[in-house]
Design a protein around this motif. Structure first.
Motif, PDB file in Angstrom:
ATOM      1  N   PRO A   1       0.805  -1.226   0.000  1.00  0.00           N
ATOM      2  CA  PRO A   1       0.000   0.000   0.000  1.00  0.00           C
ATOM      3  C   PRO A   1       0.837   1.275   0.000  1.00  0.00           C
ATOM      4  O   PRO A   1       0.457   2.279  -0.597  1.00  0.00           O
ATOM      5  CB  PRO A   1      -0.862  -0.103   1.253  1.00  0.00           C
ATOM      6  CG  PRO A   1      -0.242  -1.158   2.091  1.00  0.00           C
ATOM      7  CD  PRO A   1       0.523  -2.063   1.180  1.00  0.00           C
ATOM      8  N   LEU A   2       2.009   1.234   0.641  1.00  0.00           N
ATOM      9  CA  LEU A   2       2.887   2.397   0.643  1.00  0.00           C
ATOM     10  C   LEU A   2       3.452   2.639  -0.755  1.00  0.00           C
ATOM     11  O   LEU A   2       3.545   3.789  -1.213  1.00  0.00           O
ATOM     12  CB  LEU A   2       4.017   2.186   1.652  1.00  0.00           C
ATOM     13  CG  LEU A   2       4.763   3.413   2.154  1.00  0.00           C
ATOM     14  CD1 LEU A   2       3.819   4.394   2.841  1.00  0.00           C
ATOM     15  CD2 LEU A   2       5.867   2.992   3.109  1.00  0.00           C
ATOM     16  N   LEU A   3       3.786   1.570  -1.448  1.00  0.00           N
ATOM     17  CA  LEU A   3       4.309   1.657  -2.807  1.00  0.00           C
ATOM     18  C   LEU A   3       3.315   2.337  -3.742  1.00  0.00           C
ATOM     19  O   LEU A   3       3.700   3.113  -4.611  1.00  0.00           O
ATOM     20  CB  LEU A   3       4.662   0.261  -3.327  1.00  0.00           C
ATOM     21  CG  LEU A   3       5.180   0.171  -4.763  1.00  0.00           C
ATOM     22  CD1 LEU A   3       6.484   0.950  -4.919  1.00  0.00           C
ATOM     23  CD2 LEU A   3       5.373  -1.296  -5.162  1.00  0.00           C
ATOM     24  N   VAL A   4       2.023   2.095  -3.527  1.00  0.00           N
ATOM     25  CA  VAL A   4       0.991   2.661  -4.400  1.00  0.00           C
ATOM     26  C   VAL A   4       1.124   4.178  -4.484  1.00  0.00           C
ATOM     27  O   VAL A   4       1.109   4.751  -5.574  1.00  0.00           O
ATOM     28  CB  VAL A   4      -0.425   2.261  -3.925  1.00  0.00           C
ATOM     29  CG1 VAL A   4      -1.491   3.069  -4.645  1.00  0.00           C
ATOM     30  CG2 VAL A   4      -0.649   0.773  -4.134  1.00  0.00           C
ATOM     31  N   PHE A   5       1.252   4.854  -3.343  1.00  0.00           N
ATOM     32  CA  PHE A   5       1.320   6.312  -3.446  1.00  0.00           C
ATOM     33  C   PHE A   5       2.730   6.877  -3.400  1.00  0.00           C
ATOM     34  O   PHE A   5       2.971   7.964  -3.911  1.00  0.00           O
ATOM     35  CB  PHE A   5       0.356   7.026  -2.487  1.00  0.00           C
ATOM     36  CG  PHE A   5       0.498   6.732  -1.024  1.00  0.00           C
ATOM     37  CD1 PHE A   5       1.210   7.582  -0.209  1.00  0.00           C
ATOM     38  CD2 PHE A   5      -0.134   5.635  -0.458  1.00  0.00           C
ATOM     39  CE1 PHE A   5       1.302   7.344   1.154  1.00  0.00           C
ATOM     40  CE2 PHE A   5      -0.057   5.393   0.898  1.00  0.00           C
ATOM     41  CZ  PHE A   5       0.682   6.254   1.717  1.00  0.00           C
ATOM     42  N   HIS A   6       3.697   6.149  -2.873  1.00  0.00           N
ATOM     43  CA  HIS A   6       5.083   6.638  -2.919  1.00  0.00           C
ATOM     44  C   HIS A   6       5.665   6.528  -4.336  1.00  0.00           C
ATOM     45  O   HIS A   6       6.665   7.183  -4.635  1.00  0.00           O
ATOM     46  CB  HIS A   6       5.965   5.886  -1.919  1.00  0.00           C
ATOM     47  CG  HIS A   6       5.906   6.450  -0.540  1.00  0.00           C
ATOM     48  ND1 HIS A   6       7.021   6.899   0.127  1.00  0.00           N
ATOM     49  CD2 HIS A   6       4.862   6.663   0.304  1.00  0.00           C
ATOM     50  CE1 HIS A   6       6.677   7.350   1.318  1.00  0.00           C
ATOM     51  NE2 HIS A   6       5.375   7.219   1.455  1.00  0.00           N
ATOM     52  N   SER A   7       5.058   5.731  -5.184  1.00  0.00           N
ATOM     53  CA  SER A   7       5.531   5.609  -6.571  1.00  0.00           C
ATOM     54  C   SER A   7       4.736   6.486  -7.537  1.00  0.00           C
ATOM     55  O   SER A   7       5.085   6.592  -8.703  1.00  0.00           O
ATOM     56  CB  SER A   7       5.429   4.142  -7.030  1.00  0.00           C
ATOM     57  OG  SER A   7       4.081   3.725  -7.084  1.00  0.00           O
ATOM     58  N   ASP A   8       3.708   7.143  -7.049  1.00  0.00           N
ATOM     59  CA  ASP A   8       2.819   7.961  -7.870  1.00  0.00           C
ATOM     60  C   ASP A   8       3.393   9.375  -8.036  1.00  0.00           C
ATOM     61  O   ASP A   8       3.492  10.124  -7.053  1.00  0.00           O
ATOM     62  CB  ASP A   8       1.446   8.011  -7.196  1.00  0.00           C
ATOM     63  CG  ASP A   8       0.414   8.824  -7.952  1.00  0.00           C
ATOM     64  OD1 ASP A   8       0.782   9.632  -8.830  1.00  0.00           O
ATOM     65  OD2 ASP A   8      -0.776   8.659  -7.637  1.00  0.00           O
ATOM     66  N   PRO A   9       3.758   9.776  -9.262  1.00  0.00           N
ATOM     67  CA  PRO A   9       4.330  11.114  -9.471  1.00  0.00           C
ATOM     68  C   PRO A   9       3.436  12.250  -8.975  1.00  0.00           C
ATOM     69  O   PRO A   9       3.935  13.259  -8.462  1.00  0.00           O
ATOM     70  CB  PRO A   9       4.525  11.196 -10.989  1.00  0.00           C
ATOM     71  CG  PRO A   9       4.586   9.781 -11.446  1.00  0.00           C
ATOM     72  CD  PRO A   9       3.696   9.009 -10.511  1.00  0.00           C
ATOM     73  N   ASP A  10       2.125  12.101  -9.116  1.00  0.00           N
ATOM     74  CA  ASP A  10       1.222  13.147  -8.628  1.00  0.00           C
ATOM     75  C   ASP A  10       1.235  13.224  -7.101  1.00  0.00           C
ATOM     76  O   ASP A  10       1.206  14.312  -6.524  1.00  0.00           O
ATOM     77  CB  ASP A  10      -0.203  12.918  -9.127  1.00  0.00           C
ATOM     78  CG  ASP A  10      -0.326  13.139 -10.628  1.00  0.00           C
ATOM     79  OD1 ASP A  10       0.437  13.955 -11.177  1.00  0.00           O
ATOM     80  OD2 ASP A  10      -1.178  12.482 -11.251  1.00  0.00           O
ATOM     81  N   ALA A  11       1.276  12.087  -6.430  1.00  0.00           N
ATOM     82  CA  ALA A  11       1.258  12.059  -4.966  1.00  0.00           C
ATOM     83  C   ALA A  11       2.530  12.650  -4.370  1.00  0.00           C
ATOM     84  O   ALA A  11       2.480  13.315  -3.330  1.00  0.00           O
ATOM     85  CB  ALA A  11       1.056  10.631  -4.472  1.00  0.00           C
ATOM     86  N   VAL A  12       3.676  12.425  -5.024  1.00  0.00           N
ATOM     87  CA  VAL A  12       4.949  12.897  -4.466  1.00  0.00           C
ATOM     88  C   VAL A  12       5.409  14.230  -5.055  1.00  0.00           C
ATOM     89  O   VAL A  12       6.518  14.679  -4.787  1.00  0.00           O
ATOM     90  CB  VAL A  12       6.074  11.832  -4.606  1.00  0.00           C
ATOM     91  CG1 VAL A  12       5.691  10.544  -3.902  1.00  0.00           C
ATOM     92  CG2 VAL A  12       6.443  11.593  -6.052  1.00  0.00           C
ATOM     93  N   ARG A  13       4.561  14.867  -5.827  1.00  0.00           N
ATOM     94  CA  ARG A  13       4.964  16.103  -6.506  1.00  0.00           C
ATOM     95  C   ARG A  13       5.564  17.134  -5.563  1.00  0.00           C
ATOM     96  O   ARG A  13       6.532  17.804  -5.887  1.00  0.00           O
ATOM     97  CB  ARG A  13       3.771  16.709  -7.241  1.00  0.00           C
ATOM     98  CG  ARG A  13       4.139  18.003  -7.941  1.00  0.00           C
ATOM     99  CD  ARG A  13       3.050  18.516  -8.826  1.00  0.00           C
ATOM    100  NE  ARG A  13       3.536  19.704  -9.525  1.00  0.00           N
ATOM    101  CZ  ARG A  13       2.749  20.609 -10.012  1.00  0.00           C
ATOM    102  NH1 ARG A  13       1.439  20.478  -9.923  1.00  0.00           N
ATOM    103  NH2 ARG A  13       3.253  21.665 -10.619  1.00  0.00           N
ATOM    104  N   TYR A  14       4.991  17.293  -4.373  1.00  0.00           N
ATOM    105  CA  TYR A  14       5.422  18.357  -3.464  1.00  0.00           C
ATOM    106  C   TYR A  14       6.208  17.852  -2.254  1.00  0.00           C
ATOM    107  O   TYR A  14       6.415  18.608  -1.310  1.00  0.00           O
ATOM    108  CB  TYR A  14       4.208  19.158  -2.987  1.00  0.00           C
ATOM    109  CG  TYR A  14       3.442  19.790  -4.120  1.00  0.00           C
ATOM    110  CD1 TYR A  14       4.038  20.733  -4.950  1.00  0.00           C
ATOM    111  CD2 TYR A  14       2.117  19.430  -4.371  1.00  0.00           C
ATOM    112  CE1 TYR A  14       3.338  21.318  -5.999  1.00  0.00           C
ATOM    113  CE2 TYR A  14       1.408  20.016  -5.406  1.00  0.00           C
ATOM    114  CZ  TYR A  14       2.026  20.957  -6.217  1.00  0.00           C
ATOM    115  OH  TYR A  14       1.323  21.526  -7.246  1.00  0.00           O
TER     116      TYR A  14
END
Length: 194
Positions: free
Chosen positions: A31-44
């Motif tokens: 589950p952490l990989l899902v959003f830590h790998s998402d360019p939009d989620a980590v943009r800022y």
């Protein structure tokens, strides 16, 4: 003025109406990989999209980051839904100054679970932890000026905008501006009782 001794280890997990903030576990990798790998989620946030190996390395560190003893230490917590244990966010408190009794709050949430108030609820609990358990005098948050949802979250919680640093740093290849927010323990207590 002598440095204040902050409690080193919080009483975990922290429960809210809909969430549980708990230490990270090995099973949190997917589950952490899902959003830590998402360019939009980590943009800022201050890291690029992470692959599986990078998330596994970070998860190992996060699993051990549950105490504040010296400046720079982090308490990193998984934010899960109470109803089913689904991991929806990743929050942290960083000890920035023992002498000045200052902690910093940070957070990232899965975009798939946005718009439900989870981030607001979790950050409110994190601020309660900072001022209650840790006895902080001041909590700060540094936000990319373009990150309107994060700014709105802090303002919703009554955290005050203190500074707008115009084009203060290169961030992911772009010259960006930063906004700094802060709230004092007495302000947080007044907000909670109001």
């Amino acid at each position: 003025m002598a440095a204040v001794e902050l409690p080193a280890v919080p009483d975990l997990p922290v429960h809210t109406a809909r969430l549980v903030l708990r230490p990270f576990e090995p099973g949190d990798l997917e589950p952490l990989l899902v959003f830590h790998s998402d360019p939009d989620a980590v943009r800022y946030v201050p890291y690029p999209p992470r692959d599986r190996a990078a998330v596994a390395t970070v998860l190992e560190r996060k699993s051990a980051s549950t105490a504040l003893r010296v400046e720079g230490d982090l308490v990193e917590l998984a934010v899960t839904r109470a109803e089913d244990g689904l991991l929806v966010g990743d929050v942290m408190l960083a000890l920035r100054s023992v002498e000045h009794e200052t902690l910093e709050v940070g957070y990232i949430f899965s975009p798939a679970h946005g718009g439900r108030g989870y981030a607001t609820e979790a950050v409110r609990a994190l601020l309660d932890l900072a001022f209650g358990t840790f006895g902080a005098r001041r909590v700060v948050a540094r936000v990319d000026a373009r990150n309107a949802p994060s700014r709105q979250l802090l303002e919703r919680l009554g955290v005050r905008l203190e500074a707008h640093l115009v084009e203060n740093e290169w961030f992911k290849g772009e010259l960006t501006s930063e906004v700094d927010y802060a709230v004092l323990a007495r302000e947080w207590a007044a907000e909670a009782s109001g």
